[in-house]
Design an enzyme around this catalytic site. Structure first.
Site, PDB file in Angstrom:
ATOM      1  N   LYS A  16       0.849  -1.201   0.000  1.00 20.72           N
ATOM      2  CA  LYS A  16       0.000   0.000   0.000  1.00 20.72           C
ATOM      3  C   LYS A  16       0.880   1.244   0.000  1.00 20.72           C
ATOM      4  CE  LYS A  16      -3.965   1.861   2.640  1.00 20.72           C
ATOM      5  NZ  LYS A  16      -4.773   1.703   3.884  1.00 20.72           N
ATOM      6  N   SER A  93      -9.657   1.842   3.011  1.00 18.85           N
ATOM      7  CA  SER A  93      -8.764   2.599   2.147  1.00 18.85           C
ATOM      8  C   SER A  93      -7.721   1.731   1.436  1.00 18.85           C
ATOM      9  CB  SER A  93      -8.027   3.658   2.980  1.00 18.85           C
ATOM     10  OG  SER A  93      -7.183   3.032   3.932  1.00 18.85           O
ATOM     11  N   SER A 117      -9.912  -0.428   7.205  1.00 17.67           N
ATOM     12  CA  SER A 117      -9.358  -0.233   5.866  1.00 17.67           C
ATOM     13  C   SER A 117      -8.771  -1.483   5.217  1.00 17.67           C
ATOM     14  CB  SER A 117      -8.270   0.855   5.901  1.00 17.67           C
ATOM     15  OG  SER A 117      -8.879   2.114   5.987  1.00 17.67           O
TER      16      SER A 117
END
Lengths: 458, 501
Positions: A16, A93, A117
């Protein structure tokens, strides 16, 4: 769909883009860090590299991890690979990490989870996503959103794959002051071994599973409730005992979460001022240049997206002298009650609390080993609807309590909903019982691949 | 940092006029003292020194790189605990760190980590040296220093140096227990000596390793405390004294004019010797304090405290008592050596220097030569001079045993300061021809010459003017180039004058 690795030594891992890597920029999907390249690797990245893994790329996210649909990003929306034509959200996210795993681009992906997330995108994309216990995986090199909540976790196509990567990155790290000590890790392992002398193998005999009623809100889609019941009935048939229970503080978790997360975010994001990061916006004739803050405001207004600006403003307010007691301190009190709820529910003591409290915590009944509840209130929404609505926050009702309490939570795929899209169910354990969750998920995995259709648990 | 020297008349005016009859002044001080350490408070391995090129002692954490986290430096905690113990403060078993937010270019994270809600130590006191007053300490807290920013002349740019960013500071907050600028100066000097003795910091106001803010109010005697103003960033003891004095005068004048003093934060203009408003109470910034979620509480157990207690260096008060007891020094001399009244001694090195010198000469004499003769020549600690303790000790002994006069001793000392060498003091005496005039006939010769050359004075003496004898004694001393002793000259002159009658 997912490529089976030929050798245990080399795994392709996606990371990420709010986790620092010396290769590639670390943008956090923000214009503010568009050109930021970290001088060091995050500890989790370093551990993976050392284990022989290959970091194959950085993945999209909601700006600085703030969002549930992965639509707040300078890199654009992430489209759910389950059926690209439908243009549905991956959730956020960690949407990019979930999409990379679900489309078979990597063995596993690192994500971060502050309020759901990892678990929400895992649920929407039909994969496994673990938010570990707070403190097990180092946050060193993770661009902070909310320090007391941020966790680095793993998304992968099977519980086993999650397990493998988690085993590599779950290490004490001197560079993270909140990293759990080896002593504390050993202690919780001992306690788990006392509780379950043998690993489960193919049954869940002796496992006590709590079902908290507060996690089935009015907004929950009936198909999701149905999928959750099927998982419960499967567990029961495998020997587990199902215990209905109540965690009464749950309804207050969402407000407390947004106050705390926003307050910490307003602090953590203060460093992005245009002096060192971000496209500097010079003052013009109308700017009051007597204060640095007035000049910074230009850069911050232009380089932060709307969702980030909203949370910074909310958090800034929550920390002002007039609001601090009613917002921040009140939220901290709620957080304490949520932890109390969980500690009362679990058979295992919370080793993060001081020793003398433990005996009383052990005695509380009925106690369970894990909790099971839906990961999301619905299947993946279409990208064109819903964006920016309050629904996006309502969703978090199911995921933020474990974040506030620092507990491990694993979202596992649980079939599909009425619309044919993936549904996820979450397993939540006491602090440090990450391995237990993964083992239970592995047993369920084996069972699904070898058995007949299930009846829902009533 | 720029040193400011005040014109003497300004200094005299404020140093003597700060007490206004009928009014009482109340002063509290907040001191920021830098802790010496290899690493910064939350990051290693750099800690910025004054000589380093800008931005060369900066870790990613100090520059607030994304993803960096603070790790407490135990050495800084130890230093703060030592200070707390030396002040008799109560070291807290559990203290916590908080973030104080404001936007400024030399604060890269946008917040400073400090200890707002639960500081490392509470209470304690500092006993002043020039009065009986014990100033109570409110609290001590650990915090990060900021970087430095400088406005370039005729440019709209600020230059930022992050070498200092993240250095460890301990903030020492006093209660409002001081009643004059002189007491405030005494507090600062006493605290500086304490810090240096402990070896935890340099405590130099000039280089910024010791910074001071003063809270000041005035009220009529017998009434309640007045409205206070805070004066920021006083960077010398003289600035502190002058700033307090001018501020007190401003308050008294304001109140006498029938106006009210506004609570505000003020700066001090050294060139104009006046304070000026920085911001009013209404403009006070909201620092949005937030408990730091990264740093766990700082837990200090009894074992650690006990270890700190046992490894504490000897403190100024204890040193003074020992010097008086062991060497029969006066309290004043002992204070001067322990550094508590001068602020010169660093880590007790002056005391060590004295104790070595005292092996070669009579201790009270040695102490006198150090404090009253060598110090004014050096204006710094003794160890920084090029003179060995042995030479000072031997010199003091030459005078003490009567081999040379006090005046000759001074001449030798000046020679030793000006010409660094290992030459023994006795050899310096010989080289300069300063052996005492012990020969009575030589002294008689000089005195007779005096009577011949000063007939007018002789006449005055005969008419009963005894004081004129002093002038004649001085004349003979000059003739002897300081080698004759005043008492011997006086006796000789008296007997010659009596014989002439």
């Amino acid at each position: 769909m997912v490529a089976e690795p030929s050798s245990a030594a080399i795994r392709d891992i996606a990371v990420k883009d709010n986790i620092c890597t010396t290769e590639w920029n670390t943008t956090c999907s923000s214009a503010m860090l568009k050109n930021f390249k970290s001088p060091y690797d995050a500890t989790a990245v370093r551990l993976l590299r050392n284990s022989g893994a290959r970091i194959v790329g950085k993945t999209n996210l909601d700006e600085f991890g703030m969002g549930s649909l992965n639509i707040h990003s300078i890199h654009g929306h992430v489209i759910n690979p389950h059926d690209v034509a439908e243009r549905r959200s991956t959730g956020g996210s960690s949407g990019g990490s979930a999409a990379a795993v679900a489309s078979g681009m990597c063995f596993a992906a690192l994500g971060t989870d502050t309020g759901g997330s990892i678990r929400l995108p895992a649920s929407y994309c039909g994969i496994y996503g673990l938010k570990p216990s707070y403190g097990l995986v180092s946050r060193h090199g993770v661009v902070a959103y909310a320090d007391s909540l941020d966790c680095v976790g793993v998304l992968a196509a099977s519980a086993q794959n999650v397990h493998e990567v988690f085993g590599i990155i779950s290490q004490h790290d001197y560079h993270d002051p909140s990293s759990a000590s080896t002593g504390r890790r050993d202690r919780v392992r001992d306690l788990l071994q006392q509780r379950f002398a043998n690993s489960f193998g193919t049954s869940l005999h002796g496992l006590r599973v709590g079902v908290p009623q507060e996690y089935f809100p009015a907004e929950l889609s009936p198909a999701i409730a149905h999928s959750t019941r099927i998982v419960l009935s499967r567990m029961q048939r495998l020997g587990a005992t199902i215990v209905p229970m109540s965690l009464p503080s749950t309804p207050y978790a969402l407000s407390a979460y947004y106050v705390i997360a926003s307050a910490e975010a307003s602090s953590n994001l203060a460093r992005y001022d245009g002096v060192r990061y971000g496209a500097y916006v010079p003052p013009d004739a109308t700017t009051d240049v007597t204060r640095a803050a007035h000049i910074y405001a230009l850069t911050r207004t232009q380089n932060f997206g709307a969702e980030v600006r909203k949370r910074i403003l909310l958090g800034t307010y929550a920390l002002t002298a007039e609001a601090f007691d009613n917002y921040f301190l009140q939220a901290q009190r709620v957080r304490k009650r949520i932890i109390d709820d969980f500690d009362g529910a679990f058979a295992l003591p919370n080793v993060r609390r001081v020793v003398e409290e433990e005996d009383t915590l052990l005695a509380t009944s009925p106690s369970v080993d894990i909790l099971v509840h839906p990961s999301a209130i619905r299947t993946a929404p279409k990208l064109d609807e819903d964006s920016g609505r309050l629904d996006a926050y309502v969703q978090d009702v199911l995921t933020v309590p474990a974040s506030l309490a620092g507990l491990p939570a694993l979202s596992v795929p649980a079939g599909t909903g009425d619309d044919g899209w993936p549904v996820g169910v979450s397993l939540v354990g006491q602090w440090g019982s990450d391995e237990l969750l993964l083992e239970v998920a592995e047993v369920l995995d084996k069972h699904v691949s070898s058995s007949q259709p299930d009846e829902p648990h009533r | 940092m720029r040193r400011v020297s005040f014109a003497p008349h300004i200094w005299r005016r404020y140093a003597s006029n700060y007490h206004v009859p009928g009014w009482e002044t109340v002063i509290g001080l907040e001191v920021h003292a830098q802790l010496k350490s290899q690493a910064k408070l939350f990051s290693g391995p750099f800690s910025g020194g004054l000589d380093d090129a800008p931005n060369t002692r900066v870790s990613p954490f100090d520059a607030a790189f994304p993803g960096t986290l603070p790790i407490v430096n135990v050495q800084c905690v130890e230093s703060a605990v030592r200070m707390a113990l030396a002040l008799g403060a109560s070291v807290q078993q559990k203290s916590t760190f908080d973030r104080k937010h404001y936007f400024y270019p030399d604060l890269p994270a946008g917040y400073q980590i400090t200890q707002k809600y639960a500081p490392i130590a509470l209470g304690g006191f500092l006993a002043l040296h020039k009065s009986e007053r014990r100033v109570r300490i409110k609290q001590l807290q650990l915090e990060q220093d900021t970087g430095k920013s400088r406005s370039e002349a005729e440019s709209s740019y600020h230059a930022i140096d992050l070498n200092r960013a993240g250095n460890a500071l301990v903030e020492i907050v006093s209660e409002p227990d001081m009643r004059s600028a002189e007491e405030a100066a005494d507090y600062v000097r006493t605290l500086q000596a304490l810090i240096r003795n402990l070896g935890v910091g340099d405590a130099q106001m000039e280089d910024g390793s010791f910074r001071c803010d003063a809270n000041i109010s005035v009220h009529r005697e017998g009434q309640t405390f007045g409205t206070r103003c805070e004066i920021k960033n006083l960077n010398s003891v003289k600035s502190l004294v002058v700033a307090i004095s001018t501020e007190v005068a401003r308050h008294v004048e304001t109140l006498l004019a029938g106006s009210a003093v506004m609570q505000e934060t003020r700066g001090f203009d050294e060139m104009r010797t006046q304070t000026y408003p920085l911001r009013s109470k209404e403009d006070a910034p909201d620092y949005r304090y937030l408990p730091d979620a990264n740093l766990p509480p700082l837990l200090i157990d009894q074992g650690f405290l006990e270890h700190m207690r046992q490894t504490m260096p000897e403190l100024p008060d204890a040193i003074e008592a020992r010097l008086q007891r062991q060497y029969s020094l006066s309290q004043l001399t002992a204070k001067a050596l322990a550094g508590s009244s001068t602020g010169y001694s660093i880590n007790g090195t002056d005391v060590q220097y004295f104790e070595r010198a005292a092996q070669y000469g009579h201790p009270t004499s040695v102490a006198n030569w150090l404090v009253n003769e060598l110090r004014p020549l050096l204006q710094s600690d003794f160890a920084s001079s090029s003179i060995s303790p042995e030479r000072i000790g031997l010199l003091a002994e030459l005078v003490h045993s009567g081999e040379i006069t006090y005046a000759s001793g001074r001449t030798v000392l000046h020679d030793m300061v000006q010409h660094p060498s290992d030459e023994r003091p006795a050899d310096v005496v010989a080289r300069l021809g300063l052996q005492k005039v012990s020969n009575a006939s030589h002294l008689e010769e000089l005195c007779k010459r005096c009577l011949e050359e000063l007939p007018a004075e002789v006449e005055k003496y005969r008419t009963g003017n005894e004081r004129v004898l002093n002038k004649m004694v001085g004349y003979v001393r000059r003739l002897s180039q300081g080698t004759a002793e005043p008492a011997a000259i006086t006796n000789m002159l008296r007997s010659l004058l009596a014989n002439e009658k």
